[in-house]
Write an enzyme that holds these catalytic residues in place. Structure first.
Site, PDB file in Angstrom:
ATOM      1  N   HIS A   1       9.335  -9.780 -13.530  1.00 45.83           N
ATOM      2  CA  HIS A   1      10.174  -8.854 -12.468  1.00 45.83           C
ATOM      3  C   HIS A   1      11.385  -8.040 -12.874  1.00 45.83           C
ATOM      4  O   HIS A   1      11.573  -8.015 -13.926  1.00 45.83           O
ATOM      5  CB  HIS A   1      10.361  -9.452 -10.765  1.00 45.83           C
ATOM      6  CG  HIS A   1       9.760 -10.728 -10.869  1.00 45.83           C
ATOM      7  ND1 HIS A   1       9.294 -10.471  -9.641  1.00 45.83           N
ATOM      8  CD2 HIS A   1       7.892 -10.591 -10.789  1.00 45.83           C
ATOM      9  CE1 HIS A   1       8.778 -11.528  -9.190  1.00 45.83           C
ATOM     10  NE2 HIS A   1       7.671 -11.013  -9.922  1.00 45.83           N
TER      11      HIS A   1
ATOM     12  N   GLU B   1      14.287  -6.962 -11.805  1.00 48.68           N
ATOM     13  CA  GLU B   1      15.094  -7.431 -11.592  1.00 48.68           C
ATOM     14  C   GLU B   1      15.688  -8.501 -13.033  1.00 48.68           C
ATOM     15  O   GLU B   1      16.738  -8.325 -14.256  1.00 48.68           O
ATOM     16  CB  GLU B   1      15.249  -8.703 -10.355  1.00 48.68           C
ATOM     17  CG  GLU B   1      14.968  -8.377  -9.487  1.00 48.68           C
ATOM     18  CD  GLU B   1      14.488  -7.793  -8.474  1.00 48.68           C
ATOM     19  OE1 GLU B   1      14.057  -8.385  -7.836  1.00 48.68           O
ATOM     20  OE2 GLU B   1      13.340  -8.173  -9.392  1.00 48.68           O
TER      21      GLU B   1
ATOM     22  N   CYS C   1      13.524 -15.006  -8.629  1.00 41.96           N
ATOM     23  CA  CYS C   1      14.584 -14.139  -8.893  1.00 41.96           C
ATOM     24  C   CYS C   1      15.937 -14.173  -9.131  1.00 41.96           C
ATOM     25  O   CYS C   1      17.277 -13.267  -9.187  1.00 41.96           O
ATOM     26  CB  CYS C   1      14.238 -12.450  -8.625  1.00 41.96           C
ATOM     27  SG  CYS C   1      13.120 -11.590  -9.922  1.00 41.96           S
TER      28      CYS C   1
ATOM     29  N   ALA D   1     -10.084  18.265   1.970  1.00 43.98           N
ATOM     30  CA  ALA D   1      -8.960  19.591   1.247  1.00 43.98           C
ATOM     31  C   ALA D   1     -10.070  20.062   3.054  1.00 43.98           C
ATOM     32  O   ALA D   1     -11.348  20.605   2.790  1.00 43.98           O
ATOM     33  CB  ALA D   1     -10.273  20.569   0.729  1.00 43.98           C
TER      34      ALA D   1
ATOM     35  N   ARG E   1      -4.878   9.808  -6.297  1.00 44.28           N
ATOM     36  CA  ARG E   1      -5.977   9.041  -6.478  1.00 44.28           C
ATOM     37  C   ARG E   1      -5.370   8.574  -7.598  1.00 44.28           C
ATOM     38  O   ARG E   1      -5.601   7.151  -7.830  1.00 44.28           O
ATOM     39  CB  ARG E   1      -6.773   9.996  -7.740  1.00 44.28           C
ATOM     40  CG  ARG E   1      -8.179  10.501  -6.625  1.00 44.28           C
ATOM     41  CD  ARG E   1      -8.988  10.913  -7.511  1.00 44.28           C
ATOM     42  NE  ARG E   1      -9.850  11.897  -6.667  1.00 44.28           N
ATOM     43  CZ  ARG E   1     -11.047  12.867  -7.363  1.00 44.28           C
ATOM     44  NH1 ARG E   1     -11.232  12.760  -8.181  1.00 44.28           N
ATOM     45  NH2 ARG E   1     -11.762  13.260  -6.435  1.00 44.28           N
TER      46      ARG E   1
ATOM     47  N   THR F   1     -22.096  12.551   0.332  1.00 46.35           N
ATOM     48  CA  THR F   1     -21.154  13.211  -0.728  1.00 46.35           C
ATOM     49  C   THR F   1     -21.420  12.631  -1.978  1.00 46.35           C
ATOM     50  O   THR F   1     -21.376  13.734  -2.950  1.00 46.35           O
ATOM     51  CB  THR F   1     -19.822  12.243  -0.294  1.00 46.35           C
ATOM     52  OG1 THR F   1     -19.362  12.469   0.857  1.00 46.35           O
ATOM     53  CG2 THR F   1     -18.810  13.138  -1.585  1.00 46.35           C
TER      54      THR F   1
END
Length: 367
Positions: free
Chosen positions: A44, A46, A78, A148, A178, A190
């Site tokens: 992590h 930290e 942590c 768009a 993306r 599409t």
């Protein structure tokens, strides 16, 4: 804190299914350690910063964009490492939305005698991990509808005709969207109209590929489409057809995963698809589709956020609308809270939310 947020942003594409976290250790006005979390690296933020600082961490202040973990997962807490390193003060932007951590990490630090301050630049921190917050609370991904469009709300001149609407700056912004997403979702309409690839072309690093997800009830996706030909365990097709069909088997041989979803009221069940993606630890989905799927997604209330790129153009009433919605949806729909408007070259980008993923659900309009 600004530096911690900057480091956390570097984890975009690298941290999921964990949250994006940056850490900065300051002592005597100087940065003595810093780091950010990336999933494959295991450690992590930290712990990375503490190792960087070494003995200089003793008596220092730790800045974090998110509350430190206090439970055992792939790594130990942590909070234990922070206390052991001798950190004197922790400044965190926000509480962790994960109930296993939320508030408990701060509590452990305070009981160990550390000073803990929370809330610095909280708005930015919450936005940075809104997808993680959505997934950890609902176990479904955070869905952003992107499109768009012209000023009269049209996304193409006519059905089946790809239409260039926005400029380069908007195209670059889409690639950033993306890159920040775990999956991209579109409909078969599409695919048939545009034969897209739907790839992340930001040239920024990511540890797992962008999952390309197609809603295709009748399995019409062509075996020779660019999506199928480029499939590398990163293409998932949801369908209502039998997985024993010849088309489903052919897609499987081509490296495409086909997942059957039982129809609901005669339509593909988008909510079940989101639950399935959530089970796969997909935290964020970018919806790039045509009017049918856009409308179905809005009607099913799976859309959390909308990003629209408006070009200073008109197509007219024969053009393809942004979304096909049933009569009366306007009165039933929740308010879209617009939070950002940007100028991108000649285009205008508008960003808005239907609800707060941290718990404040969207209000209903009164009839």
């Amino acid at each position: 804190m600004a530096r911690a947020l900057e480091l956390a942003n570097r984890a975009t594409g690298l941290a999921h299914p964990n949250p994006r976290v940056g850490a900065v250790i300051v002592k005597d006005g100087k940065v003595v350690g810093e780091g950010f979390h990336f999933y494959e690296g295991l450690k992590h933020a930290e712990r990375v910063a503490l190792e960087y600082a070494g003995e200089k961490a003793r008596g220092a202040t730790l800045y974090l964009n998110l509350e430190p973990c206090c439970h055992f997962g792939r790594t130990g807490p942590c909070t234990d490492a922070i206390v052991a390193a001798g950190i004197r003060r922790v400044v965190a932007a926000m509480k962790d939305p994960n109930p296993l951590v939320g508030g408990h990490g701060f509590g452990q630090l305070r009981r160990a005698g550390l000073r803990v301050d929370v809330g610095l630049r909280e708005t930015e921190a919450r936005k940075l991990n809104e997808d993680f917050a959505s997934w950890i609370r609902t176990r479904r991904p955070f869905v952003t509808l992107k499109s768009a469009t012209t000023l009269d709300g049209r996304i193409a001149e006519h059905s089946g005709a790809p239409t260039a609407i926005t400029g380069r700056a908007s195209h670059a912004a889409v690639q950033k969207l993306r890159h920040a997403s775990d999956a991209i979702l579109t409909g078969i309409g599409t695919v048939l109209a545009d034969d897209p690839l739907f790839t992340d072309r930001s040239n920024l690093p990511r540890w797992r590929p962008l999952l390309r997800v197609i809603v295709d009830s009748r399995l019409r996706i062509p075996l020779k489409s660019r999506l199928v030909k480029s499939a590398r365990e990163d293409l998932l097709v949801f369908t209502s057809q039998s997985l024993n069909s010849s088309k489903a088997r052919a897609l499987g041989k081509a490296g495409v995963e086909v997942k059957r979803v039982k129809p609901r009221r005669g339509r593909m069940d988008l909510k079940e698809m989101m639950r399935e993606l959530g089970r796969r630890k997909i935290l964020s989905v970018l919806l790039e589709a045509g009017p049918n799927l856009n409308g179905a997604a809005l009607e099913a209330e799976i859309v959390d956020k909308i990003v629209l790129f408006y070009a200073p153009k008109f197509i007219g009433e024969r053009g393809v609308p942004l979304a096909l919605l049933p009569v009366g949806w306007f009165r039933r729909a929740g308010e879209l809270r617009v939070e950002r408007v940007d100028r991108l070259g000649e285009d205008i980008a508008i960003e808005g939310y239907f609800h707060d993923v941290y718990g404040n659900h969207r209000a209903r309009r009164k009839n």
